[in-house]
Structure formats: structure tokens, C-alpha cells
Motif scaffolding. Structure first.
Motif, PDB file in Angstrom:
ATOM      1  N   GLU A  12       0.822  -1.208   0.000  1.00  0.00           N
ATOM      2  CA  GLU A  12       0.000   0.000   0.000  1.00  0.00           C
ATOM      3  C   GLU A  12       0.853   1.254   0.000  1.00  0.00           C
ATOM      4  OE1 GLU A  12      -3.351   0.434  -0.394  1.00  0.00           O
ATOM      5  OE2 GLU A  12      -3.212  -1.687  -0.875  1.00  0.00           O
ATOM      6  N   THR A 151      -7.422 -13.630  -0.548  1.00  0.00           N
ATOM      7  CA  THR A 151      -5.988 -13.406  -0.360  1.00  0.00           C
ATOM      8  C   THR A 151      -5.303 -13.291  -1.719  1.00  0.00           C
ATOM      9  OG1 THR A 151      -5.968 -14.560   1.752  1.00  0.00           O
ATOM     10  CG2 THR A 151      -3.857 -14.387   0.600  1.00  0.00           C
ATOM     11  N   ARG A 153      -6.712 -12.431  -4.538  1.00  0.00           N
ATOM     12  CA  ARG A 153      -7.177 -11.193  -5.164  1.00  0.00           C
ATOM     13  C   ARG A 153      -6.413  -9.983  -4.614  1.00  0.00           C
ATOM     14  NH1 ARG A 153     -12.148  -9.439  -8.145  1.00  0.00           N
ATOM     15  NH2 ARG A 153     -11.807  -7.225  -8.210  1.00  0.00           N
ATOM     16  N   ARG A 154      -6.230  -9.933  -3.309  1.00  0.00           N
ATOM     17  CA  ARG A 154      -5.495  -8.812  -2.700  1.00  0.00           C
ATOM     18  C   ARG A 154      -4.032  -8.803  -3.136  1.00  0.00           C
ATOM     19  NH1 ARG A 154      -8.356  -9.662   3.058  1.00  0.00           N
ATOM     20  NH2 ARG A 154     -10.196  -8.403   2.644  1.00  0.00           N
ATOM     21  N   ARG A 155      -3.450  -9.976  -3.258  1.00  0.00           N
ATOM     22  CA  ARG A 155      -2.050 -10.048  -3.691  1.00  0.00           C
ATOM     23  C   ARG A 155      -1.902  -9.585  -5.126  1.00  0.00           C
ATOM     24  NH1 ARG A 155       0.088 -15.387  -0.409  1.00  0.00           N
ATOM     25  NH2 ARG A 155      -0.087 -14.336   1.589  1.00  0.00           N
ATOM     26  N   ASP A 157      -3.879  -7.462  -6.672  1.00  0.00           N
ATOM     27  CA  ASP A 157      -4.057  -6.000  -6.615  1.00  0.00           C
ATOM     28  C   ASP A 157      -2.773  -5.313  -6.154  1.00  0.00           C
ATOM     29  OD1 ASP A 157      -6.689  -5.816  -7.492  1.00  0.00           O
ATOM     30  OD2 ASP A 157      -7.522  -5.988  -5.463  1.00  0.00           O
ATOM     31  N   THR A 158      -2.159  -5.854  -5.117  1.00  0.00           N
ATOM     32  CA  THR A 158      -0.933  -5.263  -4.570  1.00  0.00           C
ATOM     33  C   THR A 158       0.203  -5.351  -5.576  1.00  0.00           C
ATOM     34  OG1 THR A 158      -1.622  -5.802  -2.329  1.00  0.00           O
ATOM     35  CG2 THR A 158       0.718  -5.354  -2.670  1.00  0.00           C
TER      36      THR A 158
END
Length: 191
Positions: A12, A151, A153-155, A157-158
């Protein structure tokens, strides 16, 4: 490979602000379209002729589809792709790029990710392959079933945010824009 355990909050901190993110994503979309068209020189010439016309007739589309169908392309998939490009062209002049711009973007991306092939493959899937973040996350989840889908999906995105952040300054330099006018979310505002 990207170590997922080290991403978390640090991802982030390197995420671009909205304007920078929109700019680099626009460049990446142009690069993705340019490189997808340029993988087949016959298709490239065909599309340049088609898109150069003010009005594309059904006969023009039929000829293009027949030629590409012979090369193994699905006509429904191709027709949807052409219609999508035409719709976007009506709304923005940022949809297409010249070969010179495409080459500059391609070179910049290749240099920026010479040491990080996984991020390069992620960008290729997202922008050349036009895969959604969800589809990429499903693919990651299939290869790592011990991780939950959210998890994955967030990875994704990151990692996409990190790739865009890495690419932002070199792309600004390549196009001679002022990269100092924008800054990362983690940086204080400039006075």
C-alpha cells in the motif's frame, strides 16, 4: 518470484495516487493493444486499414474475420474485441498509440522488469491478455489452493500496484513528462 509474505502493508505504501495510476494504466492499456495487434503483422495491417476508415462496413468486417478465422481466431471473440476498440475510440484518443510510442513503452517495460519476470508476466496477462484481476486471482488460487481467493485477489491488486509504481517514473522519463508533479501515497504532499 514475488514473496507473498513480504507484501502486506508495504504494498500500500508504494501504490500510486489516482492521477498517476490512471495515467500509467492508460499507457499500459495502449501498450497491451499495440502489442496484441503487432503479434500478427497481417492482422496489424488489416486493423490499421479498418480503423483508418470513418465507417466500417459489414463487408470489411467479414473479410477481416474470414482472414483471421483461417489463422485460428474465434470470430465471436475477435468481433467483440473490434467493437470494444471502436467504442473506446469514440470516447478517447488515448486508445491507440503509434508504433514509435508502442516501441518506447515496450522498451521501457522490458528494462524496468528485467530483474522481475513475475511482475512482467502479470502485466502481460492483465494488459496484453486482457485478463481481469479476478481471472488472474483465480489462476493464482488454483496454483496455491492453501490461500483463500480473497488473499489471492489482494495479492494480485498489490502486485499490480507495485508494478505500476515501478514503471511510473521510467515511463514518465521515456515520454518526457514531469514525474515529480505526482507522488506516492506514502510521501508527504509537496509544497
Amino acid at each position: 518470484m514475488i514473496n507473498p509474505s513480504e507484501v502486506g502493508k508495504a504494498g500500500e505504501m508504494v501504490r500510486l495516487r489516482t492521477l498517476e495510476s490512471v495515467w500509467i494504466q492508460g499507457k499500459l492499456r495502449m501498450w497491451g493493444r499495440w502489442s496484441a495487434i503487432n503479434t500478427d503483422p497481417v492482422a496489424s495491417d488489416m486493423f490499421k486499414k479498418l480503423l483508418g476508415k470513418y465507417v466500417i462496413t459489414q463487408d470489411d468486417l467479414s473479410k477481416a474475420l474470414n482472414t483471421l478465422r483461417k489463422k485460428g481466431c474465434s470470430s465471436a471473440e475477435l468481433e467483440a474485441w473490434v467493437n470494444d476498440m471502436l467504442q473506446q475510440k469514440r470516447h478517447s484518443n488515448l486508445v491507440f498509440c503509434t508504433d514509435d510510442e508502442g516501441l518506447v513503452m515496450d522498451r521501457t517495460i522490458a528494462v524496468a522488469f528485467t530483474e522481475n519476470k513475475p511482475l512482467l508476466r502479470l502485466l502481460e496477462k492483465r494488459y496484453q491478455g486482457k485478463m481481469s484481476v479476478r481471472a488472474i486471482a483465480e489462476e493464482l488460487n488454483a496454483s496455491h489452493p492453501e490461500w483463500s481467493f480473497i488473499t489471492c485477489r489482494r495479492r494480485i491488486d498489490t502486485w499490480l500496484g507495485m508494478a505500476e509504481s515501478i514503471l511510473y517514473k521510467p515511463m514518465c522519463d521515456a515520454f518526457h513528462t514531469n514525474s515529480e508533479r505526482f507522488y506516492l501515497q506514502s510521501e508527504p504532499e509537496k509544497a
